[in-house]
Write a protein that holds these residues in place. Structure first.
Motif, PDB file in Angstrom:
ATOM      1  N   LEU A  49      31.772  40.276  39.974  1.00  0.00           N
ATOM      2  CA  LEU A  49      32.749  41.203  39.799  1.00  0.00           C
ATOM      3  C   LEU A  49      33.596  41.773  40.523  1.00  0.00           C
ATOM      4  O   LEU A  49      32.973  41.773  41.611  1.00  0.00           O
ATOM      5  CB  LEU A  49      32.146  42.225  39.007  1.00  0.00           C
ATOM      6  CG  LEU A  49      31.603  42.095  37.442  1.00  0.00           C
ATOM      7  CD1 LEU A  49      30.532  43.758  37.404  1.00  0.00           C
ATOM      8  CD2 LEU A  49      33.004  41.695  36.046  1.00  0.00           C
ATOM      9  N   SER A  50      34.534  42.268  40.369  1.00  0.00           N
ATOM     10  CA  SER A  50      35.533  42.409  41.749  1.00  0.00           C
ATOM     11  C   SER A  50      35.242  43.911  41.552  1.00  0.00           C
ATOM     12  O   SER A  50      34.778  45.083  40.970  1.00  0.00           O
ATOM     13  CB  SER A  50      37.361  42.416  41.300  1.00  0.00           C
ATOM     14  OG  SER A  50      37.046  43.064  40.389  1.00  0.00           O
ATOM     15  N   ALA A  53      36.644  46.463  39.083  1.00  0.00           N
ATOM     16  CA  ALA A  53      35.282  46.266  37.367  1.00  0.00           C
ATOM     17  C   ALA A  53      34.231  47.218  37.482  1.00  0.00           C
ATOM     18  O   ALA A  53      34.075  47.627  36.823  1.00  0.00           O
ATOM     19  CB  ALA A  53      35.362  44.437  37.104  1.00  0.00           C
ATOM     20  N   SER A  87      42.942  43.637  33.524  1.00  0.00           N
ATOM     21  CA  SER A  87      42.173  42.204  33.951  1.00  0.00           C
ATOM     22  C   SER A  87      40.342  42.702  33.879  1.00  0.00           C
ATOM     23  O   SER A  87      39.471  42.182  34.168  1.00  0.00           O
ATOM     24  CB  SER A  87      42.464  42.164  35.578  1.00  0.00           C
ATOM     25  OG  SER A  87      42.022  41.159  35.720  1.00  0.00           O
ATOM     26  N   GLU A  91      37.058  41.201  32.807  1.00  0.00           N
ATOM     27  CA  GLU A  91      35.679  40.656  33.603  1.00  0.00           C
ATOM     28  C   GLU A  91      34.606  40.849  33.091  1.00  0.00           C
ATOM     29  O   GLU A  91      33.110  40.909  33.142  1.00  0.00           O
ATOM     30  CB  GLU A  91      35.738  41.312  35.398  1.00  0.00           C
ATOM     31  CG  GLU A  91      37.122  40.614  35.610  1.00  0.00           C
ATOM     32  CD  GLU A  91      37.167  40.571  37.208  1.00  0.00           C
ATOM     33  OE1 GLU A  91      36.478  41.850  38.065  1.00  0.00           O
ATOM     34  OE2 GLU A  91      38.272  41.495  37.931  1.00  0.00           O
ATOM     35  N   HIS A  95      31.353  39.008  31.363  1.00  0.00           N
ATOM     36  CA  HIS A  95      30.035  39.559  31.625  1.00  0.00           C
ATOM     37  C   HIS A  95      28.901  39.732  31.027  1.00  0.00           C
ATOM     38  O   HIS A  95      27.890  40.145  31.266  1.00  0.00           O
ATOM     39  CB  HIS A  95      29.805  40.035  33.093  1.00  0.00           C
ATOM     40  CG  HIS A  95      30.259  39.144  34.593  1.00  0.00           C
ATOM     41  ND1 HIS A  95      31.500  38.630  34.686  1.00  0.00           N
ATOM     42  CD2 HIS A  95      29.510  38.335  35.267  1.00  0.00           C
ATOM     43  CE1 HIS A  95      31.636  37.941  35.581  1.00  0.00           C
ATOM     44  NE2 HIS A  95      30.472  37.255  36.328  1.00  0.00           N
ATOM     45  N   LEU A 210      35.291  32.823  33.502  1.00  0.00           N
ATOM     46  CA  LEU A 210      36.321  34.205  33.295  1.00  0.00           C
ATOM     47  C   LEU A 210      37.167  33.282  32.407  1.00  0.00           C
ATOM     48  O   LEU A 210      37.449  31.948  32.854  1.00  0.00           O
ATOM     49  CB  LEU A 210      37.112  34.397  34.560  1.00  0.00           C
ATOM     50  CG  LEU A 210      35.304  35.150  35.043  1.00  0.00           C
ATOM     51  CD1 LEU A 210      35.874  36.050  36.685  1.00  0.00           C
ATOM     52  CD2 LEU A 210      34.964  36.372  34.269  1.00  0.00           C
TER      53      LEU A 210
END
Length: 355
Positions: A49-50, A53, A87, A91, A95, A210
Protein backbone atom coordinates in the motif's frame (compact mmCIF):
# COMPACT_ATOMS: atom_id res chain seq x y z
CA UNK A 1 15.88 36.13 35.45
CA UNK A 2 17.70 33.31 33.72
CA UNK A 3 16.30 31.34 30.78
CA UNK A 4 14.28 28.30 31.84
CA UNK A 5 15.26 24.97 30.25
CA UNK A 6 12.70 22.23 29.71
CA UNK A 7 14.22 18.93 30.82
CA UNK A 8 11.07 16.86 30.30
CA UNK A 9 12.41 15.22 27.15
CA UNK A 10 15.72 14.34 28.81
CA UNK A 11 13.89 12.76 31.77
CA UNK A 12 11.62 10.83 29.40
CA UNK A 13 14.61 9.48 27.48
CA UNK A 14 16.34 8.51 30.70
CA UNK A 15 13.26 6.54 31.81
CA UNK A 16 13.28 4.30 28.71
CA UNK A 17 14.06 0.71 29.83
CA UNK A 18 16.95 -1.03 28.12
CA UNK A 19 19.75 0.39 25.99
CA UNK A 20 18.97 3.32 23.71
CA UNK A 21 19.67 2.51 20.02
CA UNK A 22 22.59 4.46 18.54
CA UNK A 23 20.56 5.46 15.46
CA UNK A 24 17.01 5.38 14.19
CA UNK A 25 13.78 6.30 15.88
CA UNK A 26 13.39 6.23 19.66
CA UNK A 27 9.86 5.54 20.94
CA UNK A 28 8.48 7.20 24.07
CA UNK A 29 5.37 5.11 24.76
CA UNK A 30 2.68 6.73 26.91
CA UNK A 31 -0.46 4.56 27.37
CA UNK A 32 -3.68 6.12 26.07
CA UNK A 33 -6.67 6.38 28.36
CA UNK A 34 -9.29 7.72 25.92
CA UNK A 35 -9.81 8.59 22.25
CA UNK A 36 -7.57 5.95 20.65
CA UNK A 37 -7.87 3.29 17.95
CA UNK A 38 -6.08 -0.07 17.75
CA UNK A 39 -4.43 -0.42 14.33
CA UNK A 40 -2.63 -3.58 13.24
CA UNK A 41 0.90 -3.51 11.87
CA UNK A 42 -0.38 -5.36 8.80
CA UNK A 43 -1.98 -2.03 7.80
CA UNK A 44 0.48 0.47 9.28
CA UNK A 45 3.49 -1.36 7.74
CA UNK A 46 1.82 -2.80 4.62
CA UNK A 47 4.39 -3.35 1.88
CA UNK A 48 1.92 -3.14 -0.99
CA UNK A 49 0.00 0.00 0.00
CA UNK A 50 1.06 3.57 -0.59
CA UNK A 51 1.48 6.02 2.28
CA UNK A 52 -1.73 7.82 1.29
CA UNK A 53 -3.70 4.55 1.32
CA UNK A 54 -2.30 3.60 4.74
CA UNK A 55 -3.20 7.01 6.18
CA UNK A 56 -6.74 6.91 4.76
CA UNK A 57 -7.18 3.35 6.05
CA UNK A 58 -6.14 4.39 9.57
CA UNK A 59 -8.44 7.44 9.37
CA UNK A 60 -11.44 5.34 8.26
CA UNK A 61 -10.78 2.79 11.02
CA UNK A 62 -10.81 5.59 13.63
CA UNK A 63 -14.21 6.93 12.52
CA UNK A 64 -17.45 5.82 14.24
CA UNK A 65 -19.99 3.66 12.44
CA UNK A 66 -22.16 5.58 9.99
CA UNK A 67 -19.56 8.24 9.13
CA UNK A 68 -19.44 9.52 5.56
CA UNK A 69 -16.24 8.43 3.76
CA UNK A 70 -17.00 9.35 0.16
CA UNK A 71 -14.28 10.71 -2.11
CA UNK A 72 -15.61 14.26 -1.93
CA UNK A 73 -15.87 14.12 1.88
CA UNK A 74 -12.26 12.93 2.24
CA UNK A 75 -11.05 15.50 -0.32
CA UNK A 76 -12.69 18.28 1.70
CA UNK A 77 -11.04 16.97 4.89
CA UNK A 78 -7.47 16.41 3.57
CA UNK A 79 -5.22 18.42 1.22
CA UNK A 80 -4.91 15.51 -1.26
CA UNK A 81 -7.06 15.77 -4.37
CA UNK A 82 -9.95 13.54 -5.42
CA UNK A 83 -7.80 11.58 -7.92
CA UNK A 84 -5.22 10.61 -5.29
CA UNK A 85 -7.90 9.72 -2.70
CA UNK A 86 -9.81 7.61 -5.23
CA UNK A 87 -6.61 5.73 -6.10
CA UNK A 88 -5.93 5.09 -2.39
CA UNK A 89 -9.45 3.73 -1.87
CA UNK A 90 -8.97 1.38 -4.82
CA UNK A 91 -5.73 0.12 -3.21
CA UNK A 92 -7.56 -0.58 0.06
CA UNK A 93 -10.33 -2.31 -1.87
CA UNK A 94 -7.85 -4.46 -3.83
CA UNK A 95 -6.14 -5.64 -0.60
CA UNK A 96 -9.43 -6.53 1.12
CA UNK A 97 -9.64 -3.69 3.66
CA UNK A 98 -12.52 -1.92 1.91
CA UNK A 99 -15.61 -3.32 0.22
CA UNK A 100 -18.08 -1.14 -1.72
CA UNK A 101 -21.26 -2.77 -3.06
CA UNK A 102 -24.43 -1.32 -4.54
CA UNK A 103 -27.70 -2.40 -2.92
CA UNK A 104 -31.28 -1.60 -3.85
CA UNK A 105 -33.38 0.01 -1.11
CA UNK A 106 -37.04 -0.60 -0.37
CA UNK A 107 -38.32 2.25 -2.58
CA UNK A 108 -36.20 1.25 -5.57
CA UNK A 109 -33.29 3.61 -4.93
CA UNK A 110 -29.73 2.33 -5.32
CA UNK A 111 -27.22 3.11 -2.54
CA UNK A 112 -23.57 2.23 -1.98
CA UNK A 113 -22.83 0.13 1.11
CA UNK A 114 -19.28 0.57 2.41
CA UNK A 115 -17.73 -2.08 4.70
CA UNK A 116 -14.25 -1.66 6.22
CA UNK A 117 -12.51 -4.78 7.57
CA UNK A 118 -9.74 -4.05 10.08
CA UNK A 119 -8.08 -7.48 9.54
CA UNK A 120 -8.68 -8.96 6.08
CA UNK A 121 -5.95 -11.55 6.64
CA UNK A 122 -8.13 -13.28 9.26
CA UNK A 123 -10.98 -13.44 6.74
CA UNK A 124 -8.72 -15.18 4.21
CA UNK A 125 -7.14 -17.57 6.74
CA UNK A 126 -10.16 -18.59 8.78
CA UNK A 127 -13.11 -17.93 6.51
CA UNK A 128 -14.59 -15.40 8.95
CA UNK A 129 -17.29 -13.37 7.22
CA UNK A 130 -18.29 -9.99 8.70
CA UNK A 131 -21.85 -10.15 9.96
CA UNK A 132 -21.88 -13.88 10.75
CA UNK A 133 -22.53 -15.21 14.28
CA UNK A 134 -19.31 -15.11 16.27
CA UNK A 135 -17.59 -12.87 13.70
CA UNK A 136 -16.35 -9.34 14.36
CA UNK A 137 -18.99 -6.63 14.42
CA UNK A 138 -18.71 -4.50 11.28
CA UNK A 139 -18.30 -0.82 12.09
CA UNK A 140 -18.63 -1.22 15.88
CA UNK A 141 -16.70 1.32 17.96
CA UNK A 142 -14.74 -0.17 20.90
CA UNK A 143 -14.18 2.26 23.78
CA UNK A 144 -11.02 1.82 25.87
CA UNK A 145 -10.33 -1.87 25.15
CA UNK A 146 -8.29 -3.52 27.87
CA UNK A 147 -5.02 -5.08 26.69
CA UNK A 148 -5.12 -8.86 26.35
CA UNK A 149 -1.64 -10.06 25.38
CA UNK A 150 -2.35 -13.67 26.38
CA UNK A 151 -5.37 -13.84 24.08
CA UNK A 152 -3.37 -12.28 21.26
CA UNK A 153 -0.57 -14.82 21.66
CA UNK A 154 -3.12 -17.64 21.75
CA UNK A 155 -4.70 -16.30 18.57
CA UNK A 156 -1.31 -16.11 16.82
CA UNK A 157 -0.47 -19.73 17.81
CA UNK A 158 -3.78 -21.03 16.43
CA UNK A 159 -3.45 -23.04 13.21
CA UNK A 160 -7.08 -23.82 12.39
CA UNK A 161 -9.81 -21.37 11.34
CA UNK A 162 -10.39 -19.16 14.38
CA UNK A 163 -12.69 -16.13 14.69
CA UNK A 164 -11.14 -12.74 15.41
CA UNK A 165 -11.09 -11.76 19.10
CA UNK A 166 -13.13 -8.61 19.74
CA UNK A 167 -13.50 -7.29 23.33
CA UNK A 168 -16.87 -6.17 24.66
CA UNK A 169 -17.62 -2.45 25.09
CA UNK A 170 -16.93 -2.76 28.87
CA UNK A 171 -13.28 -1.86 29.49
CA UNK A 172 -12.75 -4.56 32.13
CA UNK A 173 -14.11 -7.60 30.30
CA UNK A 174 -12.63 -9.56 27.43
CA UNK A 175 -14.89 -12.27 25.93
CA UNK A 176 -13.62 -15.78 25.52
CA UNK A 177 -12.87 -16.81 21.92
CA UNK A 178 -15.78 -18.70 20.41
CA UNK A 179 -14.80 -21.51 18.09
CA UNK A 180 -16.70 -21.52 14.83
CA UNK A 181 -16.48 -24.87 13.05
CA UNK A 182 -17.58 -23.43 9.71
CA UNK A 183 -18.60 -20.00 8.45
CA UNK A 184 -22.30 -19.31 8.75
CA UNK A 185 -24.41 -18.13 5.83
CA UNK A 186 -25.12 -14.43 5.75
CA UNK A 187 -27.32 -12.32 3.47
CA UNK A 188 -25.90 -11.63 0.03
CA UNK A 189 -25.80 -7.82 0.46
CA UNK A 190 -23.32 -7.95 3.39
CA UNK A 191 -21.24 -10.98 2.41
CA UNK A 192 -17.59 -10.27 1.65
CA UNK A 193 -16.86 -11.88 -1.69
CA UNK A 194 -13.34 -13.20 -1.30
CA UNK A 195 -11.65 -16.32 -2.75
CA UNK A 196 -12.68 -19.47 -0.94
CA UNK A 197 -10.06 -20.58 1.63
CA UNK A 198 -8.23 -23.78 0.79
CA UNK A 199 -8.80 -26.91 2.88
CA UNK A 200 -5.08 -27.28 3.68
CA UNK A 201 -4.18 -25.62 6.98
CA UNK A 202 -1.61 -22.89 6.73
CA UNK A 203 -1.98 -22.44 2.94
CA UNK A 204 -1.28 -18.93 1.72
CA UNK A 205 -4.01 -17.05 -0.16
CA UNK A 206 -3.53 -16.20 -3.81
CA UNK A 207 -1.82 -12.84 -4.39
CA UNK A 208 -4.17 -9.96 -5.13
CA UNK A 209 -3.30 -8.00 -8.24
CA UNK A 210 -3.94 -4.29 -8.45
CA UNK A 211 -6.19 -3.16 -11.31
CA UNK A 212 -4.41 -1.67 -14.29
CA UNK A 213 -4.72 2.10 -14.66
CA UNK A 214 -7.45 3.23 -17.04
CA UNK A 215 -5.27 5.72 -18.92
CA UNK A 216 -1.54 6.50 -18.94
CA UNK A 217 -0.53 9.59 -17.03
CA UNK A 218 0.57 12.36 -19.33
CA UNK A 219 4.03 13.79 -18.59
CA UNK A 220 4.09 17.37 -17.37
CA UNK A 221 5.18 19.89 -19.98
CA UNK A 222 8.35 21.81 -19.10
CA UNK A 223 8.21 25.47 -18.16
CA UNK A 224 9.10 27.70 -21.14
CA UNK A 225 12.48 29.44 -21.04
CA UNK A 226 13.64 32.46 -23.05
CA UNK A 227 16.55 32.31 -25.48
CA UNK A 228 18.40 34.93 -23.45
CA UNK A 229 17.47 35.65 -19.82
CA UNK A 230 18.81 39.18 -19.46
CA UNK A 231 18.96 40.95 -16.09
CA UNK A 232 16.28 43.41 -17.26
CA UNK A 233 13.84 40.61 -18.12
CA UNK A 234 14.62 38.78 -14.86
CA UNK A 235 13.90 41.94 -12.85
CA UNK A 236 10.67 42.64 -14.75
CA UNK A 237 9.45 39.03 -14.41
CA UNK A 238 10.26 38.88 -10.68
CA UNK A 239 8.48 42.19 -10.04
CA UNK A 240 5.40 41.07 -11.99
CA UNK A 241 5.12 37.80 -10.03
CA UNK A 242 5.57 39.50 -6.66
CA UNK A 243 2.94 42.11 -7.60
CA UNK A 244 0.24 39.53 -8.41
CA UNK A 245 -1.04 39.46 -4.82
CA UNK A 246 -2.16 43.07 -5.20
CA UNK A 247 -4.55 42.03 -7.96
CA UNK A 248 -5.56 38.61 -6.52
CA UNK A 249 -5.14 37.88 -2.81
CA UNK A 250 -4.94 34.12 -3.53
CA UNK A 251 -1.72 34.48 -5.51
CA UNK A 252 0.70 34.85 -2.61
CA UNK A 253 3.97 33.27 -3.75
CA UNK A 254 7.10 32.39 -1.84
CA UNK A 255 10.53 33.55 -2.92
CA UNK A 256 11.39 30.04 -4.10
CA UNK A 257 8.21 29.88 -6.25
CA UNK A 258 8.99 33.30 -7.75
CA UNK A 259 12.52 32.22 -8.71
CA UNK A 260 11.12 29.04 -10.27
CA UNK A 261 8.50 30.91 -12.37
CA UNK A 262 10.76 33.78 -13.53
CA UNK A 263 11.93 31.98 -16.74
CA UNK A 264 8.31 31.39 -17.80
CA UNK A 265 7.37 35.07 -17.46
CA UNK A 266 10.61 36.06 -19.19
CA UNK A 267 9.64 33.83 -22.15
CA UNK A 268 6.36 35.77 -22.44
CA UNK A 269 8.23 39.08 -22.31
CA UNK A 270 10.63 37.85 -24.98
CA UNK A 271 7.63 37.28 -27.26
CA UNK A 272 6.59 40.94 -26.86
CA UNK A 273 3.71 40.22 -24.44
CA UNK A 274 2.80 43.26 -22.33
CA UNK A 275 2.74 43.12 -18.54
CA UNK A 276 -1.01 43.82 -18.53
CA UNK A 277 -1.64 40.88 -20.87
CA UNK A 278 0.50 38.56 -18.71
CA UNK A 279 -1.22 39.73 -15.51
CA UNK A 280 -4.67 39.21 -17.02
CA UNK A 281 -3.77 35.70 -18.24
CA UNK A 282 -2.50 34.70 -14.78
CA UNK A 283 -5.25 36.22 -12.61
CA UNK A 284 -8.44 35.71 -14.69
CA UNK A 285 -11.01 33.08 -13.62
CA UNK A 286 -9.16 31.71 -10.57
CA UNK A 287 -10.66 28.54 -9.03
CA UNK A 288 -12.28 28.74 -5.61
CA UNK A 289 -10.64 27.68 -3.36
CA UNK A 290 -7.11 27.93 -4.77
CA UNK A 291 -4.87 25.45 -2.93
CA UNK A 292 -1.67 25.54 -5.01
CA UNK A 293 -1.15 28.98 -6.62
CA UNK A 294 2.38 28.20 -7.86
CA UNK A 295 1.18 25.09 -9.73
CA UNK A 296 -1.67 27.04 -11.33
CA UNK A 297 0.68 29.80 -12.52
CA UNK A 298 3.13 27.21 -13.88
CA UNK A 299 0.34 25.55 -15.85
CA UNK A 300 -0.95 28.82 -17.29
CA UNK A 301 2.52 30.06 -18.23
CA UNK A 302 3.10 26.79 -20.10
CA UNK A 303 -0.31 26.17 -21.68
CA UNK A 304 -1.17 29.78 -22.65
CA UNK A 305 2.25 30.76 -24.03
CA UNK A 306 1.59 32.99 -27.09
CA UNK A 307 3.50 32.51 -30.36
CA UNK A 308 6.20 35.01 -31.37
CA UNK A 309 4.99 38.15 -33.11
CA UNK A 310 5.30 37.93 -36.91
CA UNK A 311 7.68 40.25 -38.73
CA UNK A 312 6.79 43.00 -41.18
CA UNK A 313 7.59 40.83 -44.20
CA UNK A 314 5.41 38.02 -42.82
CA UNK A 315 2.33 40.28 -42.78
CA UNK A 316 2.60 41.41 -46.45
CA UNK A 317 0.46 39.55 -48.98
CA UNK A 318 2.44 37.26 -51.29
CA UNK A 319 2.95 38.62 -54.82
CA UNK A 320 1.17 36.67 -57.52
CA UNK A 321 2.97 35.56 -60.67
CA UNK A 322 2.08 37.57 -63.85
CA UNK A 323 -0.70 35.99 -65.88
CA UNK A 324 -0.61 36.00 -69.71
CA UNK A 325 -3.93 37.40 -71.07
CA UNK A 326 -6.20 35.67 -73.57
CA UNK A 327 -6.24 36.79 -77.27
CA UNK A 328 -8.62 35.91 -80.14
CA UNK A 329 -7.05 34.38 -83.22
CA UNK A 330 -7.55 36.51 -86.35
CA UNK A 331 -7.82 33.40 -88.53
CA UNK A 332 -9.92 30.80 -86.64
CA UNK A 333 -11.18 33.04 -83.82
CA UNK A 334 -9.98 30.62 -81.13
CA UNK A 335 -8.71 31.88 -77.79
CA UNK A 336 -5.03 31.60 -76.97
CA UNK A 337 -2.69 33.19 -74.44
CA UNK A 338 -0.37 35.90 -75.72
CA UNK A 339 0.72 39.39 -74.79
CA UNK A 340 0.01 40.68 -78.31
CA UNK A 341 -2.95 39.98 -80.69
CA UNK A 342 -2.40 37.82 -83.82
CA UNK A 343 -2.78 34.20 -84.85
CA UNK A 344 -2.77 31.04 -82.77
CA UNK A 345 -0.17 28.27 -83.12
CA UNK A 346 -2.14 26.32 -85.77
CA UNK A 347 -2.87 29.36 -87.95
CA UNK A 348 0.59 30.79 -87.54
CA UNK A 349 2.29 28.02 -89.60
CA UNK A 350 0.31 28.53 -92.88
CA UNK A 351 0.76 32.27 -92.63
CA UNK A 352 4.52 31.77 -92.11
CA UNK A 353 4.83 29.53 -95.21
CA UNK A 354 2.86 32.01 -97.31
CA UNK A 355 5.11 34.82 -96.15
Amino acid sequence: MDTQHDNALAHALAAIPGPVPPSGVIHIVIPHTNRFTVVGNHLAQHAGLSLVAIGIGVHIQSLPAGSEISIKTLAARFPEGEVKIASALRELEAHGYLRRTRVRLAKGRVATRTVFCNQPGAVLRGGVVPGAPGAPVVGAAVRNPAPAPALVREHLRATGPEPTLVPEPEPARVPEPARVPEPARVPEHIRVREPEPTAVAGARPAPIRLPAPTAPKQPRRPLPHPHALTPERRQAASALLADLRRHAVELVLSEEAVEELVPGVAAWLERDATTDAIRHALTADLPKPLRHPARLLRHRLTALLPPPLPGVHDLTAPRRAPVTPFQTCDGCERAFRSHEPGHCRDCRAPYGEAA
